[in-house]
Structure formats: C-alpha cells, structure tokens
Design a protein around this motif. Structure first.
Motif: not given
Length: 468
Positions: A91-99, A148-150, A185-188
C-alpha cells in the motif's frame, strides 16, 4: 514546577507483516509475487522469514530485518492456505500526514494507552504539541508526511526504533542518517528542543497555524464533514474542528494558577462523582485571538479552556455536562481566588436549550469593554478640543460637501460671512453667519442691534426646506 509531559504515539506502520499494508489486506505467501511501486520511497521492517515466488523492489527504499528475519525463493512445495498465487502490492503510505489527529494516540510515560476514558483533547492537541514527547513504536517502520505551515515543528523528544532523541544535536545526527529521509518527507522540519513546558499555568499547543490541515484530515476521515450536532446552536471550542453539545468554561488566571493541580482537583472532586458518569472533559491553555474593532487582528490572549461533553441523547444531550459546568463555576465562586482564577465564564448548548453565556464569576477584574469605552470617549473629547483650539471645528459647516443645494437655490449667491467686528460669541457646536434676506421676514430686534445681528445655523436644518 513544570507541566507533566504528554506522550503522543504514531499509529500507522509500514511493517511487512501488517496485513493492512497490502492490497487485499493479507500478508504475501509463498506462491505470491510481491510488488513494490518502483518510484515510491519506503522503509519496511521485517520481523520473520518469508518465502516468495518473486519480489519487485522500489528504486529507493530499505528493508530493516529483525533477528531471524529473511527472504527465500519458493521451491514449489505445497503451502497450506496459499493454493493460488497472485500479485500482492504494498500500500501507498505517502498520504499519512503528521497533522492527521486520527493517526495519533496519547500514551502514558511507560507507553501504555490512557484508559480513563473521561479525559480527551481538542483536535489541535491530539497532534503532538510543541512540548510533547513523540513515540514511533519499537520494531516498526513508518513513513509520515510532515508538510506544515510552520518553518519548524518543535517537540521535546522523539523516539525511533526504541532510541530516544532528546537533544538538538542527537536529533540532527539522526536526520543525517540513511533512514530519516525514508521515514519523513514534506516541506516541514522536525526540531527537538529537549525542553518541556516551563510554565505551571500550562503552555498553548502551538498547532494553530496548521489547524486547517488538522481539520481537513479529520473531516476526510469522518466522511467529508463533521457529524451533525444533536443540540441547537452548538458550541465551537478553540482548537476543535467540529461543534459540540455540552458546556465550555473560559478561565482568566493569575500567576498563582497551576494547571496540573487544578485539573487534578476537578477530576478528583467533581468529574469522578457517579452523577457525572458519561461526561468527558478537555482542559488546556489556549490562545484566543483579539481584534481591533472586531475586524483587525491585533494579538492573542491566553486563557484556560474547559470543554465538557456527555453521552446524553435527544433532549438530554449535554445536560449532564451542563450540571458539571455549573458545579465547576460554583467551586470557582468559592475558591477561585485561592486557585489563581480571576474570572470564569460558562456557555452551554444542550438538546433542550439554545447556547449562550449562562453564568460568569469575576474576581478583582475590570472588564476590557469598560476600559476600551473610556479610552474611546477620552480620544473623542480630546479630538473635539484639539479641533476647536485650532479653529478648524467652526469652519466645517462651510464645506460645500456638507450642503446639498436645492434646485430653487442654484441662482443664489453664497452668503458672505459676518464682518470681523461682529461682537457675537462663538459656540464650537454651531456656525455663526448672518441670515438670508427673505421678503416679509423681520429680524427680532431684541437679539442684537440692527448692524450687529447674531444668528445660529443648525447644520441639520435647512431653511430652504421651509420655503414654499
């Protein structure tokens, strides 16, 4: 004193043996072909040996093998329960968001789940806060999106694979290793500070900037929108995504207030009583946005928010929570000053009432509205005095924009001001000028001599309107 640390544990994993990580919700068996997407980055923890027919690997990933774990090729022998081979995809785990608050659970310092059932957190606080300890379970792999926006997401500590990182230097070293880019992964950017909340009155969570991410993820998990509330005009607690029935209490506090002690007091003396069975409580420090004239964001004010909900249905929805809120307010009225509480306000919404402020208790406090009203009054009076002293106030009525000429006045000449020798006195609220000459109209002689007549023109009165 400092507030007790809160531990938040990440729920999903990318383990090989977790059935939900595979399409069809089953772990691959000997006759299956295992397929990892070529361009999907993944870290996979393997706890036991596996025999497989074939396996397609990603271009960028890792397998973390526990003691005794291994992969072997299928030799064609009979494997019970695996009669027909198939292609099984990871399964694809990319969508599991910290928030996503649905992907975290609060645990005790020893790692056990909280079991009281009567304490909950508003949605922004279900995600790790700035002074929380984060746990990724030992012997599990994971991949989490930290968009994240932070600029940075501060935390007290992070535990990965059973190793705790509680200093900035240790965490920076882990981020330079091979596993971190596969797990996060991501911009945070996650930042370990090693420090807990230093204020005994508590610390705000700090997730407000990502509140929209939290609520979007939560509503998606709930089917796209919040469930309808069972009361009229439900309440909207700060930091919570959905409106609720029950009661909220907002507390203003002094430097003597201790959040942990007060929470324990409410739990032990009130919430634990049998009459309040079914009530759940959230209590934390939040920041309420302040605006100028209700429009311009100005600052934020810290306050203690208590949210009370219950399991009542129909007309009974929220009524037990309301009763507990009333008991809390009564306790504040009697002991608030000694507890460091300067003011308490309660709002309720139940299945049989509209929401609204139904009680308040204030100690040694002047309301902000009174201060603001006095300030505006002084500014207004000062402005009038300044304009009068500069001589600008009495010239305002002469502005053409303040006069709307009538059609029958278009041919008339402007009225000349009274000569400087006029002995009349100036009233700053009125403009002094001689009257227009109207046929058949006589001047009252008792007001002034004929050549020194003084009249008052009301800016809201137009003599032309009386002309026939």
């Amino acid at each position: 004193a400092t507030v007790t640390a809160v531990y938040k544990q990440w729920i999903p994993n990318t383990n090989f043996e977790t059935s939900s990580n595979w399409d069809g919700s089953r772990v691959p068996c000997a006759r299956d072909v295992v397929h990892f997407e070529k361009n999907k980055v993944v870290s996979v923890f393997v706890t036991s040996p596996h025999v497989l027919t074939d396996m397609y690997l990603p271009l960028n990933g890792e397998f973390v093998l526990a003691s005794g774990a291994a992969f072997a090729a299928f030799d064609g022998s009979w494997d019970p329960g695996c009669d027909s081979g198939a292609t099984v995809r990871f399964a694809n785990a990319e969508h599991n968001s910290w928030f996503n608050p649905m992907l975290w659970q609060a645990v005790s310092p020893v790692g056990e789940l909280e079991s009281s059932g009567q304490i909950f957190s508003v949605d922004e606080e279900r995600v790790p806060c700035q002074h929380d300890d984060v746990i990724f379970q030992p012997e599990t792999s994971f991949r989490v999106n930290i968009d994240s926006s932070q600029q940075v997401i501060p935390l007290r500590s992070i535990s990965v694979m059973g190793q705790e990182f509680s200093s900035p230097e240790a965490w920076a070293g882990y981020l330079r290793g091979p596993s971190a880019p596969l797990q996060f992964h991501g911009n945070g950017t996650l930042q370990v500070t090693g420090t807990g909340c230093p204020d005994k009155s508590g610390c705000a969570c700090g997730n407000t900037l990502d509140g929209h991410r939290i609520c979007t993820a939560l509503r998606r998990s709930l089917g796209g929108q919040c469930p309808p509330a069972a009361c009229r005009s439900p309440l909207q607690p700060l930091g919570h995504c959905c409106r609720v029935c029950g009661a909220t209490i907002s507390l203003d506090f002094t430097p003597d207030f201790d959040l942990q002690q007060y929470r324990d007091r409410v739990v032990q003396t009130l919430l634990s009583q049998p009459r309040y069975t079914g009530v759940r409580m959230a209590m934390s420090k939040v920041r309420k946005a302040q605006t100028f004239l209700g429009l311009i964001p100005r600052s934020s004010t810290p306050l203690i928010q208590i949210v009370l909900i219950d399991d009542g249905a129909g007309a009974q929805t929220g009524t037990t929570a309301e009763q507990l809120a009333a008991a809390i307010m009564e306790d504040i009225a009697q002991h608030g000053e000694g507890l460091g509480i300067s003011q308490g306000k309660m709002e309720v919404a139940t299945g049989s009432t509209f929401s609204g402020q139904v009680g308040s208790h204030t100690l040694r406090r002047v309301t902000a509205g009174t201060v603001l009203g006095l300030l505006f009054g002084l500014l207004f009076l000062g402005g009038i005095l300044l304009l009068y002293r500069k001589g600008k106030l009495r010239s305002l009525p002469r502005l053409p924009a303040l006069r709307v000429p009538q059609p029958w006045h278009r041919a008339e000449e402007p009225v000349s001001p009274e000569p400087a020798s006029d002995k009349g006195f100036d009233n700053p609220m009125f403009y002094v000028e001689p009257p227009d000459s109207y046929p058949g109209e006589e001047t009252p002689q008792e007001m002034a001599p004929k050549d020194h007549q003084v009249f008052y023109v009301n800016p809201l009165y137009d003599a032309g309107k009386m002309e026939t």
